[in-house]
Scaffold this motif. Structure first.
Motif, short mmCIF file in Angstrom:
data_model
loop_
_atom_site.label_atom_id
_atom_site.label_comp_id
_atom_site.label_asym_id
_atom_site.label_seq_id
_atom_site.Cartn_x
_atom_site.Cartn_y
_atom_site.Cartn_z
N ALA A 168 19.50 21.84 39.57
CA ALA A 168 19.07 21.46 40.92
C ALA A 168 18.19 22.50 41.59
O ALA A 168 17.97 22.47 42.80
CB ALA A 168 20.26 21.14 41.83
N THR A 169 17.64 23.43 40.82
CA THR A 169 16.71 24.40 41.37
C THR A 169 15.28 23.94 41.06
O THR A 169 15.07 23.01 40.28
CB THR A 169 16.93 25.80 40.75
N PRO A 170 14.28 24.58 41.66
CA PRO A 170 12.89 24.15 41.41
C PRO A 170 12.48 24.25 39.94
O PRO A 170 11.59 23.53 39.50
CB PRO A 170 12.07 25.10 42.29
N ARG A 171 13.09 25.16 39.18
CA ARG A 171 12.81 25.25 37.74
C ARG A 171 14.14 25.10 36.98
O ARG A 171 14.77 26.08 36.62
CB ARG A 171 12.16 26.59 37.40
N PRO A 172 14.55 23.88 36.73
CA PRO A 172 15.87 23.65 36.11
C PRO A 172 15.85 23.87 34.61
O PRO A 172 15.91 22.93 33.82
CB PRO A 172 16.15 22.19 36.47
N GLN A 173 15.82 25.15 34.19
CA GLN A 173 15.94 25.48 32.76
C GLN A 173 17.43 25.46 32.44
O GLN A 173 18.15 26.41 32.72
CB GLN A 173 15.32 26.84 32.47
N LEU A 174 17.90 24.39 31.84
CA LEU A 174 19.33 24.15 31.67
C LEU A 174 19.81 24.38 30.25
O LEU A 174 21.02 24.36 29.99
CB LEU A 174 19.66 22.71 32.08
N SER A 175 18.89 24.57 29.32
CA SER A 175 19.26 24.68 27.91
C SER A 175 19.73 26.09 27.57
O SER A 175 19.27 27.08 28.15
CB SER A 175 18.08 24.31 27.02
#
Length: 931
Positions: free
Chosen positions: A345-352
């Motif tokens: 839910a941030t501007p750059r959702p790097q979730l991996s």
């Protein structure tokens, strides 16, 4: 807590707090020696023999005490006199000087009472502590409010004492203490009691939570709340204000405004804040909560809802899905991986979590790959780099007509890049380099983590791993020669496995024999293996991972080659110059899915169904900093569902880790996880469509992970000994997978869960308990960790007390040498180095048969020898494991024994009366040595 002249404090010096005026004086070894000498002579007399004996003893005992108190230098920088005296008592008792210890104890109490009387005569104890507020004003300490705050923190918790916390806090207060330091003193007072009663961890967490509320509500300009009822009423308003503030500061995605914030705010379950341990909550505060220039304005349940909203942001019924995801996370039944928690839910959702890259054999490609490392690491991705294609030292370079310096100089650059780009300042950059065992630079590669040799050819921060083909293991067992090649002379070897690799490798050996290949080296396979194992023992690296089982059992054989694993050795995905493999991780908390009667299969199935959906959503939401990662992830859609709290589950079922029952439990639980995970991915395929490279995969042929063992057996023959029993109806699922398809090319991988298990308050991953009582150090500081299951069992036996806590400290968290603990308890609570490593391999093998990827499997070996290590790694290979992780051996140093409990509880019961002569208690105002 400071000397009159604070400028006199020297960095690196340990100070002692005097009890008379609470000033600090430098720590002095001589006072300990004097105290021990006087105590001994008071009992044994002052004859020549006693003097000689105490001279021999005093120095050694002083060193024991000094070593124990050094830990305070790394924390507060000071130590109270009482705590030094506690250590003197423990040293005397551990060395069998029980009469001397008893004399010392009684004298301490006598001096304490004398001081109490003196203080009462001097000032009647009427002094009121003044507290300095944030605006600089002072006010008298509000003891009534202090009592109320601590009692609320202790509510509903058994065997905790609010008054004890308050009294301990008051002992550490001084006039003019800042309000923030007062709050910290409360937390510290609760922390010191965790070792005796684990519930104090929850007390400390709740006291910390008060500070979090104050910090967040002040930043959000909202009224402070004091009672749970007020907090519940205010939380929806806090949530909405938090969302708006986060978006305003460009810390949260503007898409969050599209949710029904009223509905989500009402769905928050503030009571679940009370399930955090102190370690878990402090970890969240330090590393996970959204902050604006250091000020945290995110609260625990809001944090978990934020993560859930980020994962539901592309769902059609996003509000209901966000609540569903939140319920799963906030119950601790499942937890997403750290990058997902950081960036959802941030501007750059790097979730991996993991990225696997293939480094090509050209200068531009090498530096592009290092650049990709930096970009991927910036947003909290862990990296696995395959370096095998890069030509070896001495290989010809056509463009310059020169000779290559080999792979090592480039590894040094990659190492320094990982240090420079430290995952957004939230955790250290992390990368693992892989090299296949036939590479001509393999011997230098093995030495990379050594602390000796040319430092320009060392990588002290990078992890390393051997990518071992089965042919090498066969040559080791058969004691045959092994040939090392440069990849530019044998370009196809890295892309081959199984029979095809053997055929090509032997053909290159024949060419070398005919002198058609110049740049090669023949070595003894056994000697190279021994060097690999000796470096594992010496440095912990390179890890041992096995190429052929990773490829022969891969569902995606038709779409490429697995060239390496990842940072933590649980991911086995294809890589190429055009595709960077990506994996998205999360872990089921197994402890939440078992009761004393067994596994709750219905709950487990429900948890996994939702978890698989959350993981699949990551792929479409994810921010990709490099195009090769996006291309690969959208094409194959791999995910990695794992487990944690395996040891907790065994405790609940009363099963020792080192037992056949534990191996069977590992088998059964992973079969269930595998069945439900594959089924859930099939359900998603029916709803959303199959992944694009499904056709031609093992899935499409009806070959599930349990079936792929046959592929390995065909190649290995007698070199594979793996149980293939099953209990569920796999035929039905196999037919559905082949008919409906899969949403994800890979669905399972067991990650280490080092941090998210702390958040959930369970043992990490599939690990056995490290120690039953120890101090854990991480980026958030130092934390006392005590095994609550052990405490519960010992309480039932009525043998849990402060003396037993001291015994646990003395024996480094082990129960094995404590006589009054029954053998059944000793077996159940054997720690990682007390369990024969073969049990770790056997349990790992049973899990591996169900997993389409791999598992982060640490090896623990007490008193390692060459034979032990050799036997364990050969067993891992024979059992069909794909990868192993760290090999940990027990160091020679002991755990710190620096928090011994109060003296009266360490007293030794004796029947003979001892006259109490004059002696020194280290802080005696009438003793010259103490002035």
């Amino acid at each position: 807590m400071y000397p009159a002249d604070t400028k006199s404090i020297k960095p690196g010096q340990l100070y002692v707090m005097r009890r008379d005026n609470r000033t600090l004086v430098p720590f002095d070894h001589d006072k300990i020696t004097i105290a021990i000498t006087k105590a001994y002579l008071a009992v044994e007399g002052g004859n020549a023999a006693a003097s000689r004996r105490v001279h021999e003893l005093a120095g050694d005992l002083t060193q024991q005490v000094a070593k124990a108190v050094q830990r305070y230098l790394n924390t507060d920088g000071f130590i109270r006199v009482e705590e030094i005296q506690d250590q003197v008592e423990l040293a005397l008792m551990r060395n069998g000087l029980h009469k001397v210890a008893r004399t010392y104890i009684l004298y301490r109490e006598e001096r304490r009472q004398a001081r109490e009387s003196k203080y009462k005569e001097q000032d009647g104890r009427t002094d009121v502590i003044q507290v300095t507020l944030e605006d600089g004003r002072t006010r008298a300490l509000d003891e009534e409010n202090l009592q109320k705050v601590v009692e609320q923190a202790c509510a509903d918790l058994a065997e905790v004492d609010a008054n004890a916390i308050i009294e301990e806090t008051k002992r550490n207060l001084f006039n003019g203490i800042k309000i923030g330091d007062l709050h910290k003193a409360l937390i510290m007072s609760a922390r010191t009691k965790i070792e005796l009663e684990p519930n104090y961890s929850f007390v400390a967490a709740r006291l910390l939570l008060n500070d979090l509320h104050y910090e967040a509500l002040k930043f959000l300009a909202l009224p402070m709340t004091h009672t749970d009822k007020e907090k519940v009423a205010l939380y929806p308003q806090v949530f909405q204000k938090y969302i708006e503030t986060g978006i305003e500061h460009e810390l949260l995605s503007e898409e969050l405004r599209t949710f029904d914030l009223d509905m989500l705010g009402q769905a928050l379950k503030i009571e679940r804040d009370r399930q955090f341990t102190y370690l878990g909550l402090q970890t969240l505060y330090d590393r996970y909560f959204i902050h604006h220039r250091g000020t945290r304005f995110e609260l625990p349940q809001i944090f978990l809802m934020r993560v859930s909203m980020g994962l539901a942001i592309k769902e059609k019924d996003k509000n209901q899905r966000a609540i569903e995801f939140y319920d799963l996370l906030s119950s601790f039944d499942y937890m997403s991986s750290t990058p997902t928690l950081f960036n959802s839910a941030t501007p750059r959702p790097q979730l991996s979590s993991c990225y696997l890259t293939h480094i090509p054999d050209d200068l531009a490609g090498i530096y592009n790959a290092i650049k990709d490392n930096a970009l991927l690491s910036k947003f909290a991705g862990g990296l696995g780099n395959d370096w095998t294609a890069v030509r070896a030292m001495g290989a010809h370079i056509k463009g310059t007509n020169g000779k290559s310096q080999g792979v090592v100089p480039f590894l040094k650059v990659a190492n320094d890049t990982a240090v420079a780009v430290n995952q957004g300042g939230k955790r250290k950059g992390a990368v693992c380099a892989y090299l296949e065992t036939w590479h001509l630079d393999i011997e230098e590669f093995i030495d990379l983590r050594k602390n000796t040799g040319d430092d320009r050819r060392r990588t002290h921060d990078m992890n390393t791993a051997n990518w071992v083909p089965d042919l090498f293991m066969k040559r080791v067992i058969e004691n045959k020669e092994w040939t090392l090649f440069s990849p530019n002379d044998a370009p196809d070897l890295h892309d081959l496995y199984g029979f095809a690799f053997e055929e090509a490798y032997k053909a290159y050996e024949a060419k070398a024999e005919r002198n058609e290949i110049k740049n090669f080296k023949k070595v003894s396979a056994l000697n190279l293996w021994r060097k690999m194992l000796s470096l594992i023992f010496e440095t912990g690296h390179p890890w041992i991972t096995f190429k052929d089982p990773c490829n022969l059992r891969s569902p995606q054989q038709h779409a490429g080659v697995v060239h390496s694993s990842n940072l933590c050795t649980e991911i086995t995905l294809n890589t190429s110059v055009d595709e960077i493999a990506v994996c998205n991780l999360g872990s089921v908390n197994l402890a939440q899915h078992v009761t004393e009667s067994g596994i709750d299969t219905k709950k487990l199935e429900k948890t996994i169904k939702t978890a698989i959906r959350m993981l699949d959503n990551v792929i479409d939401i994810n921010y990709y900093s490099v195009i090769q990662a996006r291309r690969s992830n959208l094409r194959h859609r791999p995910i990695g569902l794992g487990i944690m709290g395996f040891q907790d589950a065994l405790y609940k079922l009363n099963i020792p880790y080192a037992s056949e029952a534990a191996v069977e439990f590992a088998d059964k639980t992973m079969e269930l996880v595998s069945y439900y995970a594959i089924s859930a991915s099939t359900d998603l395929a029916e709803e959303r469509g199959v992944y694009s490279s499904f056709e031609g995969s093992l899935w499409s042929k009806g070959i599930l992970p349990i079936d792929s063992i046959a592929n390995l057996k065909v190649y290995r023959g007698e070199y594979l000994d793996l149980n293939t029993d099953k209990t569920l109806n796999w035929d039905k699922l196999r037919e559905r997978v082949q008919t409906v398809g899969m949403r994800n090319s890979n669905v399972m991988a067991i990650a280490p869960t080092a941090t998210i298990s702390n958040i959930c308050g369970v043992t990490q991953s599939i690990e056995p308990t490290y120690q039953n009582l120890y101090v854990k150090s991480n980026l958030s500081g130092e934390f006392t960790v005590v095994n609550p299951y052990l405490v519960k069992d010992l309480k039932q036996l009525n043998i849990w007390d402060e003396v037993l806590v001291n015994d646990l400290k003395y024996f480094n968290g082990s129960v094995q040498k404590i006589d009054r603990i029954p053998d059944s308890i000793k077996q159940k609570y054997a720690t990682s180095f007390e369990i024969d490593a073969k049990w770790l391999i056997e349990a790992g093998a049973r899990r591996q048969k169900w997993i389409d990827q791999s598992q982060s499997l640490n090896i623990y070996i007490d008193k390692p020898s060459g034979k032990k290590i050799d036997d364990i790694y050969k067993l891992a290979w024979i059992r069909g494991l794909k990868t192993t992780y760290y090999c940990r051996s027990l160091g020679a140093s002991d755990a710190e024994k620096s928090t011994i409990t109060r003296s009266t509880l360490n007293a030794v019961q004796m029947t003979d009366a001892i006259e109490q002569p004059k002696m020194c208690s280290i802080d005696d105002p009438e003793c010259e040595a103490c002035q």
